[in-house]
Design an enzyme around this catalytic site. Structure first.
Site, PDB file in Angstrom:
ATOM      1  N   ASP B   7      23.121  -2.703 -48.401  1.00  0.00           N
ATOM      2  CA  ASP B   7      22.616  -2.226 -49.692  1.00  0.00           C
ATOM      3  C   ASP B   7      21.188  -2.751 -49.805  1.00  0.00           C
ATOM      4  O   ASP B   7      20.972  -3.899 -50.191  1.00  0.00           O
ATOM      5  CB  ASP B   7      23.491  -2.775 -50.827  1.00  0.00           C
ATOM      6  CG  ASP B   7      23.033  -2.269 -52.188  1.00  0.00           C
ATOM      7  OD1 ASP B   7      22.364  -1.227 -52.241  1.00  0.00           O
ATOM      8  OD2 ASP B   7      23.345  -2.935 -53.192  1.00  0.00           O
ATOM      9  N   GLU B  67      22.561   2.418 -47.628  1.00  0.00           N
ATOM     10  CA  GLU B  67      22.559   3.251 -48.834  1.00  0.00           C
ATOM     11  C   GLU B  67      21.290   4.084 -48.875  1.00  0.00           C
ATOM     12  O   GLU B  67      20.185   3.580 -48.679  1.00  0.00           O
ATOM     13  CB  GLU B  67      22.657   2.385 -50.098  1.00  0.00           C
ATOM     14  CG  GLU B  67      22.788   3.246 -51.342  1.00  0.00           C
ATOM     15  CD  GLU B  67      23.112   2.450 -52.593  1.00  0.00           C
ATOM     16  OE1 GLU B  67      24.144   1.748 -52.600  1.00  0.00           O
ATOM     17  OE2 GLU B  67      22.334   2.516 -53.548  1.00  0.00           O
ATOM     18  N   ASP B 140      25.524  -6.734 -55.075  1.00  0.00           N
ATOM     19  CA  ASP B 140      24.898  -6.150 -53.875  1.00  0.00           C
ATOM     20  C   ASP B 140      25.765  -6.382 -52.636  1.00  0.00           C
ATOM     21  O   ASP B 140      25.833  -5.541 -51.744  1.00  0.00           O
ATOM     22  CB  ASP B 140      23.518  -6.772 -53.651  1.00  0.00           C
ATOM     23  CG  ASP B 140      22.734  -6.853 -54.938  1.00  0.00           C
ATOM     24  OD1 ASP B 140      21.874  -6.002 -55.151  1.00  0.00           O
ATOM     25  OD2 ASP B 140      23.025  -7.755 -55.744  1.00  0.00           O
TER      26      ASP B 140
END
Lengths: 192, 192
Positions: B7, B67, B140
């Site tokens: 992420d 992501e 996260d």
């Protein structure tokens, strides 16, 4: 000082190396790093990174000036551009080279005196400033040279500004110290 | 298959390694790479890259799932995030690891069945799916695990889809070939 200007991009990443002392500037190298449009994104980043790192190791710039990316255009393109700028900044950091980011309007203003100059005007000015026999092509290559020139012209100004700000902060500190001493002295009935 | 989910972020970059065979998934490692907010951007990218590369070399994932960044939020943050994602993709490419990008809604849909699940729901589902004793923190880190899970669950589906599309294309080709043969035969008055 030798500056590597980088106009980040996945399809064409502009690269320009400029040597400068004051207003005497000369073009050392100019070109583009390309990556195949059909490749996966990670492979495209690797292709561009390899060329950029090769330029850093060959031309040994003292600073890397990268165009600051804004997300005002096509989202997909901007993301790729930002990713390339990250990869370039990382390569510079790994070589202990300072990295400066300049916005497109800063570059245009530094080169042509106007933040709204178009690509053609910027290319014409870069060609004249560097005394090139022909205009650098493609536009990304000219933009990379413009970034390097912008950095060379802005850096001394930025340093003078930083020095002036430091001087002003020092004067303010001294002034506050004298003021406090005077207030203490007044509270103590005139004794220091 | 072992997947490293990432992420991307400059202040906190979530990292999660998941081993998976079908629906049997296990968490190998989870954490975040951080960089000092006051550092220059290039140094921050280097700090994050060092941790991410260390995770790749320590945990030896077969795939890296990142992501996909959208520029719908704060422009400044998004640029930093995109730059980190570029640096991570480059590190993967340099290790010959395939890189997959998944959108936040793909991840949410894979994990919770809804593309609009909130962070709390995603964390709760990841904790349950991986049989963790406690919810991974910060968010996260949980998101990075969710990305890895999403990839493990989507990849076989994507492969089956690609196989089905290839089969359909082959059938269409065969059909066209038979049709042309029949037309030729008709033009030749029935002779083959």
């Amino acid at each position: 000082m030798r500056v590597l200007g980088v106009d980040p991009g996945l399809t064409r990443c502009g690269l320009g190396v400029v040597d400068g002392r004051g207003r005497k500037l000369s073009c050392v190298a100019v070109g583009v790093a390309r990556s195949p449009v059909d490749d996966d994104l990670a492979l495209r980043l690797r292709s561009v990174a390899e060329v950029v790192e090769d330029w850093m190791d060959t031309h040994r710039p003292e600073v890397v000036a990268i165009e600051r990316v804004f997300s005002q255009h096509n989202v997909r393109t901007v993301m790729g551009t930002a990713q390339v700028s990250g990869v370039v900044a990382l390569a510079a950091a790994r070589r202990d080279l300072p990295v400066a980011f300049h916005t497109p309007s800063e570059v245009k203003a530094a080169i042509s005196g106007s933040g709204r100059a178009d690509k053609k005007q910027v290319t014409a000015m870069v060609t004249r400033i560097l005394g090139l026999a022909a205009a650098p092509k493609p536009a990304d290559a000219a933009d990379a040279l413009a970034l390097a020139v912008c950095h060379l012209w802005r850096a001394p100004m930025a340093e003078r500004l930083a020095a002036a700000e430091a001087k002003a902060a020092e004067l303010a500190r001294n002034h506050r110290a004298r003021l406090q001493a005077a207030q203490r002295s007044a509270r103590n009935g005139g004794r220091p």
